[in-house]
Design an enzyme around this catalytic site. Structure first.
Site, PDB file in Angstrom:
ATOM      1  N   ILE A   1     -12.419  -0.205  -0.519  1.00  0.00           N
ATOM      2  CA  ILE A   1     -11.842  -0.651  -1.790  1.00  0.00           C
ATOM      3  C   ILE A   1     -12.174   0.439  -2.824  1.00  0.00           C
ATOM      4  CG2 ILE A   1     -12.118  -2.399  -3.597  1.00  0.00           C
ATOM      5  CD1 ILE A   1     -11.018  -3.725  -1.148  1.00  0.00           C
TER       6      ILE A   1
ATOM      7  N   SER B   1     -11.017   1.733   5.762  1.00  0.00           N
ATOM      8  CA  SER B   1     -10.953   2.421   4.465  1.00  0.00           C
ATOM      9  C   SER B   1     -11.587   1.503   3.415  1.00  0.00           C
ATOM     10  CB  SER B   1      -9.498   2.715   4.105  1.00  0.00           C
ATOM     11  OG  SER B   1      -8.765   1.509   4.089  1.00  0.00           O
TER      12      SER B   1
ATOM     13  N   CYS C   1       0.836  -1.223   0.000  1.00  0.00           N
ATOM     14  CA  CYS C   1       0.000   0.000   0.000  1.00  0.00           C
ATOM     15  C   CYS C   1       0.864   1.265   0.000  1.00  0.00           C
ATOM     16  CB  CYS C   1      -0.936   0.014   1.195  1.00  0.00           C
ATOM     17  SG  CYS C   1      -2.118  -1.331   1.153  1.00  0.00           S
TER      18      CYS C   1
ATOM     19  N   HIS D   1      -9.082   4.666  -0.742  1.00  0.00           N
ATOM     20  CA  HIS D   1      -7.733   4.093  -0.646  1.00  0.00           C
ATOM     21  C   HIS D   1      -7.446   3.176  -1.840  1.00  0.00           C
ATOM     22  CE1 HIS D   1      -4.145   2.424   0.961  1.00  0.00           C
ATOM     23  NE2 HIS D   1      -4.650   1.502   1.763  1.00  0.00           N
TER      24      HIS D   1
ATOM     25  N   LYS E   1      -9.823   7.033   4.687  1.00  0.00           N
ATOM     26  CA  LYS E   1     -11.182   6.632   5.085  1.00  0.00           C
ATOM     27  C   LYS E   1     -12.256   7.352   4.272  1.00  0.00           C
ATOM     28  CE  LYS E   1     -14.438   4.736   7.285  1.00  0.00           C
ATOM     29  NZ  LYS E   1     -15.163   4.803   6.010  1.00  0.00           N
TER      30      LYS E   1
HETATM   31  C1  LIG Z   1      -1.592  -0.787   4.811  1.00  0.00           C
HETATM   32  C2  LIG Z   1      -3.000  -0.784   4.337  1.00  0.00           C
HETATM   33  O1  LIG Z   1      -3.404   0.187   3.779  1.00  0.00           O
HETATM   34  S1  LIG Z   1      -3.973  -2.132   4.634  1.00  0.00           S
HETATM   35  C3  LIG Z   1      -5.563  -1.682   3.966  1.00  0.00           C
HETATM   36  C4  LIG Z   1      -5.793  -2.204   2.612  1.00  0.00           C
HETATM   37  N1  LIG Z   1      -7.195  -2.063   2.287  1.00  0.00           N
HETATM   38  C5  LIG Z   1      -8.120  -2.910   2.714  1.00  0.00           C
HETATM   39  O2  LIG Z   1      -7.827  -3.880   3.395  1.00  0.00           O
HETATM   40  C6  LIG Z   1      -9.543  -2.621   2.310  1.00  0.00           C
HETATM   41  C7  LIG Z   1     -10.458  -2.782   3.475  1.00  0.00           C
HETATM   42  N2  LIG Z   1     -11.833  -2.617   3.076  1.00  0.00           N
HETATM   43  C8  LIG Z   1     -12.598  -3.645   2.637  1.00  0.00           C
HETATM   44  O3  LIG Z   1     -12.115  -4.776   2.516  1.00  0.00           O
HETATM   45  C9  LIG Z   1     -14.025  -3.351   2.280  1.00  0.00           C
HETATM   46  O4  LIG Z   1     -14.204  -1.995   1.997  1.00  0.00           O
HETATM   47  C10 LIG Z   1     -14.997  -3.743   3.445  1.00  0.00           C
HETATM   48  C11 LIG Z   1     -14.808  -5.241   3.757  1.00  0.00           C
HETATM   49  C12 LIG Z   1     -14.708  -2.921   4.682  1.00  0.00           C
HETATM   50  C13 LIG Z   1     -16.434  -3.465   3.019  1.00  0.00           C
HETATM   51  O5  LIG Z   1     -16.692  -4.193   1.873  1.00  0.00           O
HETATM   52  P1  LIG Z   1     -18.169  -4.784   1.620  1.00  0.00           P
HETATM   53  O6  LIG Z   1     -18.724  -5.312   2.889  1.00  0.00           O
HETATM   54  O7  LIG Z   1     -18.034  -5.707   0.462  1.00  0.00           O
HETATM   55  O8  LIG Z   1     -18.972  -3.507   1.257  1.00  0.00           O
HETATM   56  P2  LIG Z   1     -19.736  -3.262  -0.095  1.00  0.00           P
HETATM   57  O9  LIG Z   1     -18.731  -3.003  -1.183  1.00  0.00           O
HETATM   58  O10 LIG Z   1     -20.721  -4.372  -0.298  1.00  0.00           O
HETATM   59  O11 LIG Z   1     -20.503  -1.924   0.182  1.00  0.00           O
HETATM   60  C14 LIG Z   1     -21.660  -1.873   0.985  1.00  0.00           C
HETATM   61  C15 LIG Z   1     -21.994  -0.419   1.229  1.00  0.00           C
HETATM   62  O12 LIG Z   1     -21.041   0.134   2.161  1.00  0.00           O
HETATM   63  C16 LIG Z   1     -20.319   1.201   1.545  1.00  0.00           C
HETATM   64  N3  LIG Z   1     -18.928   1.005   1.936  1.00  0.00           N
HETATM   65  C17 LIG Z   1     -18.086   0.049   1.503  1.00  0.00           C
HETATM   66  N4  LIG Z   1     -16.907   0.159   2.149  1.00  0.00           N
HETATM   67  C18 LIG Z   1     -17.027   1.210   2.981  1.00  0.00           C
HETATM   68  C19 LIG Z   1     -16.148   1.818   3.901  1.00  0.00           C
HETATM   69  N5  LIG Z   1     -14.925   1.327   4.086  1.00  0.00           N
HETATM   70  N6  LIG Z   1     -16.599   2.890   4.599  1.00  0.00           N
HETATM   71  C20 LIG Z   1     -17.847   3.362   4.419  1.00  0.00           C
HETATM   72  N7  LIG Z   1     -18.741   2.815   3.563  1.00  0.00           N
HETATM   73  C21 LIG Z   1     -18.320   1.750   2.858  1.00  0.00           C
HETATM   74  C22 LIG Z   1     -20.523   1.045   0.062  1.00  0.00           C
HETATM   75  O13 LIG Z   1     -20.446   2.306  -0.587  1.00  0.00           O
HETATM   76  C23 LIG Z   1     -21.908   0.473   0.005  1.00  0.00           C
HETATM   77  O14 LIG Z   1     -22.840   1.523   0.170  1.00  0.00           O
HETATM   78  P3  LIG Z   1     -24.266   1.483  -0.588  1.00  0.00           P
HETATM   79  O15 LIG Z   1     -24.954   0.268  -0.086  1.00  0.00           O
HETATM   80  O16 LIG Z   1     -24.905   2.777  -0.171  1.00  0.00           O
HETATM   81  O17 LIG Z   1     -23.924   1.406  -2.049  1.00  0.00           O
END
Ligand SMILES: CC(=O)SCCNC(=O)CCNC(=O)[C@H](O)C(C)(C)COP(=O)(O)OP(=O)(O)OC[C@H]1O[C@@H](n2cnc3c(N)ncnc32)[C@H](O)[C@@H]1OP(=O)(O)O
Length: 386
Positions: A209, A207, A83, A332, A328
């Site tokens: 996807i 944060s 990242c 990201h 957030k």
């Molecule tokens: C060193 C580093 O940086 S490590 C970090 C690397 N990055 C990561 O690991 C990514 C982490 N995030 C994720 O895996 C995903 O965003 C999750 C698991 C948190 C959520 O994914 P899902 O549960 O599949 O959410 P999905 O895509 O189905 O979205 C559902 C709803 O939530 C919203 N949403 C999705 N993610 C987020 C979020 N992080 N914050 C706020 N809202 C969100 C979507 O816009 C959607 O809204 P809608 O229903 O109004 O359209």
């Protein structure tokens, strides 16, 4: 060593870009940055990207993007550091100018994470963790950060509520950033009720996807008009590393890679944490925000959590953070994130941020891009003209 200036910036909105390929996003940001710099030539291109091969089946991004942008023939390479790929590429650009080898280079960060089902992207991201001992158990980055957060909450006897204030602040600032993924503020109540992802990290603690690209143009400061108020100088861009495997760390709650990277950056810049006007942390999860504020030398993590609710980190506070929404709120797109941070910090230092989130008369801005759970860290300190 030559002094290095940022002379142009560009960015695409952060969101799902199903209609555009990696190269189209990258070239869009690159051309915006060239327009901003009023240049039409570069002699080097450094591309930050983590998962082009895994998720878009497209590697070899250096030569590909140089060619597609009309610069075939120049030095062009991709740089990868999980990242932190964006800021790792930025450091290569800075070194190319500082060493005198190049006259004008572009650094582009680009990522596309939303083309596949969420579980597929999460699994791809987890390739940056320890494959033999951690991801083979099913641990994702949300889960690894959940382990760290559980330990922290246990040691400090904390509930979930203190962690709400960092995401609330990030979403608040993101609503004014036209490039941000989330333009709606959230409340502490919404945070506390959000669906659980990996206890104790819920949807609003994490944060998202996302897809996006950002770019900067770098040139030697001494060859530019020194009275140009839009010039931003790169005072430091320093790397620190730590073990990729979380289970190898002696102390889960001290991010040693962050500590090394920040200490090196402060030394190179000749500054202390007190002199920083605003900080763009790698707020992939609220626990990462708190721990990186501590490891960077600003204050201990429990103190940071207390200050998150009292305006200390707000735009008009003592140390504004996540000024354009952070990871957030802005989103990201991993390999692009480090460049978005530098683009946003440059806007702040030029006085070109949207008025509701413009920090008053900032002098020194600091950005920090983290790979994995802190195994690759790049801290950058920038200086504006005011
Ligand atoms: C060193 C580093 O940086 S490590 C970090 C690397 N990055 C990561 O690991 C990514 C982490 N995030 C994720 O895996 C995903 O965003 C999750 C698991 C948190 C959520 O994914 P899902 O549960 O599949 O959410 P999905 O895509 O189905 O979205 C559902 C709803 O939530 C919203 N949403 C999705 N993610 C987020 C979020 N992080 N914050 C706020 N809202 C969100 C979507 O816009 C959607 O809204 P809608 O229903 O109004 O359209």
């Amino acid at each position: 060593m030559k002094r290095v200036a940022i002379i142009g910036i560009g960015q695409t909105p952060v969101r799902e870009h199903w209609d555009r390929s990696l190269r189209e996003l990258a070239v869009d940001a690159l051309w915006q940055a060239l327009d901003d710099a009023q240049r039409n030539e570069i002699d080097g291109l450094y591309v930050g990207n983590m998962l082009g091969g895994v998720l878009s089946e497209q590697e070899h991004l250096g030569a590909l993007i140089a060619d597609f942008a009309g610069f075939a023939g120049i030095e062009a390479v991709k740089v990868e550091g999980a990242c932190a790929s964006g800021a790792a590429a930025f450091r290569q650009g800075v070194l190319a100018i500082a060493s005198g080898q190049k006259k004008c280079v572009a650094v582009v960060g680009v990522e596309k994470l939303t083309e596949h089902a969420g579980w597929h992207s999460t699994g791809a991201l987890a390739t940056a963790a320890d494959a033999d001992f951690e991801t083979s158990l099913g641990l994702t980055f949300v889960a690894l950060n959940a382990l760290i957060k559980q330990r922290f909450m246990f040691e400090h006897k904390l509930t979930k509520e203190p962690f709400a204030h960092f995401p609330v602040l990030a979403h608040h600032n993101a609503q004014y950033n036209p490039h941000a993924m989330f333009r709606q503020p959230i409340s502490v109540e919404q945070y506390l009720k959000a669906k659980m992802i990996a206890e104790p990290i819920n949807l609003l603690d994490s944060s998202p996807i996302a897809d996006g690209a950002a770019a900067v143009i770098l040139a030697p400061l001494d060859e530019l008009q020194k009275n140009d108020r839009r010039l931003v100088e790169v005072l430091a861009c320093e790397v620190g590393t730590d073990s990729v495997a979380l289970h190898d760390r002696k102390n889960l709650l001290m991010l040693q890679g962050v500590q090394m990277s920040a200490q090196r950056a402060f030394k190179t810049a000749g500054l202390t944490p007190r002199e920083i006007s605003f900080f763009e942390p790698h707020d992939a999860f609220s626990i990462m925000t708190a721990l990186s504020i501590e490891a960077s030398g600003f204050m201990i993590a429990t103190e940071a959590l207390k200050h998150a609710d009292n305006g200390y980190f707000a735009i008009d506070g003592r140390l504004p953070i996540c000024t354009m929404g952070g990871l957030k709120g802005r989103g990201h797109p991993v390999g692009a994130t480090g460049i978005y941070q530098v683009v946003e910090a440059t806007m702040q230092l030029r006085g070109e941020a949207p008025s509701a989130i413009q920090v008053a008369r900032p002098r020194y801005g600091m950005t920090q891009n983290i790979g994995g759970t802190g195994a690759t860290v790049v801290t950058t300190i920038l200086k504006g003209k005011s």
